[in-house]
Scaffold this motif. Structure first.
Motif, PDB file in Angstrom:
ATOM      1  N   ALA A 150     -17.298   9.936 -14.224  1.00  0.00           N
ATOM      2  CA  ALA A 150     -17.569   8.859 -15.232  1.00  0.00           C
ATOM      3  C   ALA A 150     -16.199   8.134 -15.472  1.00  0.00           C
ATOM      4  CB  ALA A 150     -18.267   9.575 -16.285  1.00  0.00           C
ATOM      5  N   ILE A 151     -15.297   9.006 -15.467  1.00  0.00           N
ATOM      6  CA  ILE A 151     -13.698   8.444 -15.856  1.00  0.00           C
ATOM      7  C   ILE A 151     -13.401   7.574 -14.942  1.00  0.00           C
ATOM      8  CG2 ILE A 151     -11.389   9.133 -16.088  1.00  0.00           C
ATOM      9  CD1 ILE A 151     -12.322  11.774 -16.990  1.00  0.00           C
ATOM     10  N   LEU A 152     -13.605   7.645 -13.423  1.00  0.00           N
ATOM     11  CA  LEU A 152     -13.355   6.814 -12.641  1.00  0.00           C
ATOM     12  C   LEU A 152     -14.197   5.378 -12.526  1.00  0.00           C
ATOM     13  CD1 LEU A 152     -12.749   9.327  -9.603  1.00  0.00           C
ATOM     14  CD2 LEU A 152     -10.977   8.180 -10.713  1.00  0.00           C
ATOM     15  N   LEU A 153     -15.243   5.641 -12.760  1.00  0.00           N
ATOM     16  CA  LEU A 153     -16.349   4.469 -12.737  1.00  0.00           C
ATOM     17  C   LEU A 153     -15.554   3.450 -14.091  1.00  0.00           C
ATOM     18  CD1 LEU A 153     -19.667   5.796 -12.767  1.00  0.00           C
ATOM     19  CD2 LEU A 153     -18.642   4.331 -11.108  1.00  0.00           C
ATOM     20  N   ASP A 154     -15.198   4.254 -15.289  1.00  0.00           N
ATOM     21  CA  ASP A 154     -14.580   3.362 -16.234  1.00  0.00           C
ATOM     22  C   ASP A 154     -13.362   2.551 -16.007  1.00  0.00           C
ATOM     23  OD1 ASP A 154     -16.544   3.643 -18.400  1.00  0.00           O
ATOM     24  OD2 ASP A 154     -15.361   5.550 -19.049  1.00  0.00           O
ATOM     25  N   LEU A 155     -12.389   3.333 -15.158  1.00  0.00           N
ATOM     26  CA  LEU A 155     -11.045   3.168 -14.827  1.00  0.00           C
ATOM     27  C   LEU A 155     -11.480   1.832 -13.887  1.00  0.00           C
ATOM     28  CD1 LEU A 155      -8.261   3.360 -15.176  1.00  0.00           C
ATOM     29  CD2 LEU A 155      -8.027   5.074 -13.227  1.00  0.00           C
ATOM     30  N   ALA A 156     -12.282   1.896 -12.887  1.00  0.00           N
ATOM     31  CA  ALA A 156     -12.661   0.663 -11.885  1.00  0.00           C
ATOM     32  C   ALA A 156     -13.322  -0.466 -12.823  1.00  0.00           C
ATOM     33  CB  ALA A 156     -13.811   1.121 -10.887  1.00  0.00           C
ATOM     34  N   SER A 157     -13.987  -0.422 -13.811  1.00  0.00           N
ATOM     35  CA  SER A 157     -14.807  -1.307 -14.567  1.00  0.00           C
ATOM     36  C   SER A 157     -13.719  -2.261 -15.772  1.00  0.00           C
ATOM     37  CB  SER A 157     -16.141  -1.212 -14.846  1.00  0.00           C
ATOM     38  OG  SER A 157     -16.083  -0.197 -15.904  1.00  0.00           O
TER      39      SER A 157
END
Length: 400
Positions: A150-157
């Protein structure tokens, strides 16, 4: 500015920002949260409610991700309602990890999405494998890796990213760190100020240490290994034997905020009280305190012990430094980013209660020399972590 803060707790890291933005009538400030407690003037708090917990049959590696998705769904529904009511934010500012910002770009595609990144998980090299008595198995390693999904999804978006300390930023993959700005939340150095010769009297819990000359303090959200509570208590046992007039004040809840609970259901406080020879007449557990009482504890502290795994740095250490406390801190990376041994605090081996007790003796034997270290501790916070300065930088970062 129209801004939507998102955090399951309220107001958490966004307290100062939300407060100052809410004071300006030109701003429209909404705070989405699951917490019913608390209000801030000028801030419209809106409750979102996840429909369920992660299912028991969900694979253990992805339970955190499922929980984040469920929370993101709840925020999505809340955001759609806000949009129907005519609120469309210029900026959405969310704490990453729990999942509140996962789908925000789908509801508000024209809004800027800013995310606060507190931690990136590693099986090796930081907190998870720090304690040699608690080795990881293959399941734990795999679960920790997937915990970042979930953290990586936030960092990407997200359009912008922020982390409070350099140590915390450095936990993220190197190829992604360029997106993350380091900016601490800040410490109110006007509030957290030293008072020379301050006495500790907490009438609310009937604690009067006004006649005590040696007061050692310890503050943590929970009494747990991540914040060195077992090692601290072992050191307390030694300190009490050596120093018959020394009193210990422990502020915090008897719970685990980070890491594992004991398998038999006991708390770490219970375990320490059962297994160590302690003088309970000189050991005071206050529970969580109102801010005014907490400040009094820090102002009366002779030595403030702060121990932590290589993990997120606690606000309490910086607040103690601002109050002019003599910090005896663990020789771990997050502490060493702020404290330089012998300059603005003292460092000690996390795993050595004997070394902690020895440094306590050294400090009490050289009080005059320690006064300079106390003064430099406060200077460090005033110069680098002062709320007024950092809040101005934070507002500029939001608006630019």
């Amino acid at each position: 500015m129209r801004i939507l803060f998102l955090h399951p707790n309220f107001p958490a890291q966004f307290r100062h920002l939300a407060t100052v933005l809410g004071q300006n009538p030109k701003n429209q400030v909404v705070f989405g949260t699951t917490s019913q407690q608390g209000q801030i003037a000028g801030v419209n708090k809106v409750i979102y409610q996840p429909t369920r917990e992660p299912a028991p049959q969900t694979h253990q590696y992805v339970r955190n991700l499922e929980g984040a998705v469920i929370q993101g769904q709840a925020v999505y529904r809340m955001a759609v309602d806000l949009k129907k009511q005519g609120f469309y934010p210029d900026v959405v500012y969310a704490h990453s990890g729990w999942g509140p910002g996962l789908f925000i770009k789908d509801v508000f595609p024209k809004s800027k999405y800013y995310a606060y990144f507190e931690w990136f998980y590693h099986a090796h090299g930081s907190d998870a494998d720090f304690n040699p008595d608690d080795p990881l198995d293959a399941d734990a390693e795999a679960r920790i890796r997937i915990k970042n999904a979930a953290i990586l999804l936030d960092l990407a978006s997200c359009d912008r990213a922020l982390s409070p300390t350099l140590w915390q930023k450095q936990q993220f993959p190197k190829e992604l760190q360029s997106k993350i700005k380091v900016l601490h939340d800040g410490v109110d150095t006007n509030y957290f100020q030293p008072i020379p010769n301050s006495k500790l009297i907490l009438s609310g819990i009937n604690l009067d240490l006004s006649g005590v000359d040696e007061i050692i303090t310890y503050v943590a959200r929970g009494m747990e290994p991540y914040r060195g509570f077992p090692q601290f208590m072992e050191a307390v046992s030694l300190i009490q034997k050596r120093r018959p007039n020394c009193h210990i004040v422990v502020v915090g809840n008897d719970r685990v905020a980070y890491g594992k609970q004991l398998p038999d259901g006991k708390t770490y406080k219970q375990l320490m009280l059962e297994t160590l020879p302690l003088d309970l007449s000189r050991l005071h557990f206050t529970g969580l305190l109102p801010y005014g009482d907490y400040l009094q504890v820090l102002q009366a502290s002779s030595i403030h012990i702060y121990l932590t795994y290589p993990f997120v740095l606690s606000w309490s250490m910086l607040e103690a430094m601002a109050t002019g406390c003599l910090i005896l801190g663990s020789n771990t990376a997050p502490v060493k980013e702020v404290i330089k041994n012998g300059k603005n605090g003292l460092l000690v081996d996390f795993f050595s209660p004997t070394a902690i007790a020895d440094r306590v003796d050294e400090i009490f034997a050289h009080r005059d020399r320690m006064a300079e270290i106390r003064e430099r501790a406060r200077q460090t916070i005033v110069q680098k972590y002062n709320l007024e300065n950092l809040l101005a930088q934070h507002l500029k970062w939001l608006n630019s």
